[in-house]
Design a protein around this motif. Structure first.
Motif, PDB file in Angstrom:
ATOM      1  N   LEU A   1      -6.449  -2.377   5.970  1.00 59.26           N
ATOM      2  CA  LEU A   1      -5.978  -1.556   4.846  1.00 59.26           C
ATOM      3  C   LEU A   1      -6.887  -1.643   3.625  1.00 59.26           C
ATOM      4  O   LEU A   1      -6.860  -0.757   2.769  1.00 59.26           O
TER       5      LEU A   1
ATOM      6  N   PHE B   1      -5.445   4.523  -0.659  1.00 59.50           N
ATOM      7  CA  PHE B   1      -4.106   5.014  -0.360  1.00 59.50           C
ATOM      8  C   PHE B   1      -3.619   6.106  -1.314  1.00 59.50           C
ATOM      9  O   PHE B   1      -2.519   6.621  -1.140  1.00 59.50           O
TER      10      PHE B   1
ATOM     11  N   PHE C   1      -5.127   8.346   1.518  1.00 59.92           N
ATOM     12  CA  PHE C   1      -5.240   7.879   2.903  1.00 59.92           C
ATOM     13  C   PHE C   1      -6.641   8.153   3.438  1.00 59.92           C
ATOM     14  O   PHE C   1      -6.832   8.489   4.612  1.00 59.92           O
TER      15      PHE C   1
ATOM     16  N   GLU D   1       0.816  -1.223   0.000  1.00 63.57           N
ATOM     17  CA  GLU D   1       0.000   0.000   0.000  1.00 63.57           C
ATOM     18  C   GLU D   1       0.844   1.264   0.000  1.00 63.57           C
ATOM     19  O   GLU D   1       0.418   2.313  -0.495  1.00 63.57           O
TER      20      GLU D   1
ATOM     21  N   GLY E   1       1.806   9.772   5.275  1.00 60.32           N
ATOM     22  CA  GLY E   1       0.354   9.829   5.391  1.00 60.32           C
ATOM     23  C   GLY E   1      -0.138  11.250   5.593  1.00 60.32           C
ATOM     24  O   GLY E   1      -1.103  11.695   4.958  1.00 60.32           O
TER      25      GLY E   1
END
Length: 416
Positions: A362, A367, A370, A72, A402
């Motif tokens: 996840l 991603f 995020f 990810e 992130g």
């Protein structure tokens, strides 16, 4: 009313808040922290020096240091990775240094340099910091705003960011909102081993390779294949530590939990040599230095104390000369050097670090931003997600990346 509310006053929360302000200066931002102090984990990390990131500048290689999250994070690391964080801190007047093992620290050797930079940036951008403000509930209103309730207050915001680390209370709150939480288990720990070979050898470090033995077949073949590691290993008063062991503990976090931290570890003290090459070197020593005592003259560059322990474990007398060693004794010594087996009985936390494997599944995260796949304008940064890394500054890099990507996403939406 705020534009952005961030739950959690740690590394991920602060970096998200500051980047949101940097990328869109008109936003009203607040950080909600449950405890009295913010950035407490930053303060103690790296022995109080704060290992901010690691000198791995290839995004794909960087991602390989994350037992959970490596797939990810590849994309996000192409947006913001080690070099970007170094440049960001340089702009905030925090000079850095790269140590021999690749870890990156402030030149000051003090985590306070990072904390001061974050607090100064919050002051500059009028980011509100509310401590002792633990979140009780979050709700999406009919107006598509986030209502966040604490013990004494309620807040409204357009965007909500969870940067709450491994908070069990927040994970339960998220479970109630239909998020799948992968149950947390410890990661980054050392192995407790009591074995006569290791007695009185604490402090010796040596390059080794290790693998887990699963004679009772409690683990799957796939699990066993991942339970191998190599690198510097440190003998401690309680067993084994060092990068080799810590890396293994991270990749095997769930497997070791499944085994209740009771298993066998096979260790090769000479991973760069084959068994035949080890035997050949011992035979050469026997032929060329027959009158030398084994115990007094270490082979393979071993520290004297460690070599003497090998000799003793092989039931070879300390006075034995190379000329007098039997073929059977040489075979025992060779086996010990290439495949020592230890019973691991429990674990210990590595220094002051406590990292968990676990958090928001996840699969529920986009991603590219995020962001949540379940709710609009909801984001996750840092260890609240089921992402964790080996030791060396990688867990912080996940937080920085992130935070940057979330800020970019929010700024993009605000500019539409």
């Amino acid at each position: 009313m705020k534009d952005i509310l961030i739950i959690g006053g740690g590394a991920a929360g602060f970096f998200t808040a500051i980047n949101c302000a940097q990328q869109h200066s008109n936003l009203k931002i607040a950080i909600l922290e449950k405890s009295k102090n913010v950035l407490s984990k930053v303060k103690v990390s790296g022995g109080g020096r704060c290992n901010v990131t690691h000198a791995e500048f290839d995004p794909n290689e960087l991602a390989k240091n994350y037992p959970r999250g490596h797939k990810e994070l590849r994309g996000p690391f192409h947006q913001f990775a080690t070099g970007d964080m170094m440049a960001w801190l340089a702009d905030e007047n925090v000079p850095l240094k790269i140590e021999e093992d690749g870890r990156i620290f402030p030149e000051s050797d003090s985590s306070q340099s990072i904390i001061d930079a974050f607090l100064e940036a919050c002051k500059k951008f009028n980011i509100e910091i509310k401590t002792q403000c633990g979140v009780e509930d979050v709700q999406l209103t009919d107006d598509h705003l986030w209502r966040v309730t604490t013990k004494n207050d309620a807040f409204l915001a357009k965007y909500l960011v969870f940067a709450s680390g491994s908070s069990l209370k927040v994970w339960q709150l998220l479970k109630n909102k239909k998020y799948t939480i992968i149950d947390p288990v410890p990661s980054l720990f050392t192995f407790n081993i009591k074995h006569s070979l290791l007695q009185n050898l604490a402090g010796i470090s040596w390059e080794t390779s290790v693998e887990v033995i699963d004679e009772q077949q409690k683990l799957s073949k796939k699990q066993i294949q991942s339970l191998q590691s190599n690198g510097p290993m440190l003998i401690t008063h309680w067993g084994l530590s060092g990068p080799c062991i810590l890396k293994l503990s991270a990749w095997g976090a769930r497997s070791f939990h499944q085994l209740n931290y009771q298993f066998q570890l096979k260790l090769n003290w000479l991973p760069k040599l084959t068994e035949d090459e080890v035997m050949a070197q011992m035979l050469q020593q026997k032929n060329t230095h027959p009158k030398q005592q084994l115990a007094a003259n270490p082979l393979f560059g071993f520290p004297k104390r460690l070599w003497q322990s090998f000799v003793n474990q092989s039931s070879i007398s300390a006075e034995t000369k190379w000329a007098d060693i039997s073929k059977k004794e040489m075979q025992i010594l060779q086996n010990l050097l290439t495949q020592s087996v230890f019973d691991v009985n429990g674990k210990s936390t590595f220094k002051e670090e406590f990292v968990t494997a676990g958090g928001v599944d996840l699969k529920q995260i986009n991603f590219k931003e995020f962001s949540s796949k379940l709710h609009p304008n909801l984001y996750f940064a840092g260890e609240v997600l089921n992402i964790d890394a080996v030791t060396g500054g990688f867990n912080f890099q996940n937080a920085w990346t992130g935070g940057f990507v979330i800020a970019k996403s929010i700024a993009s939406k605000e500019n539409e």
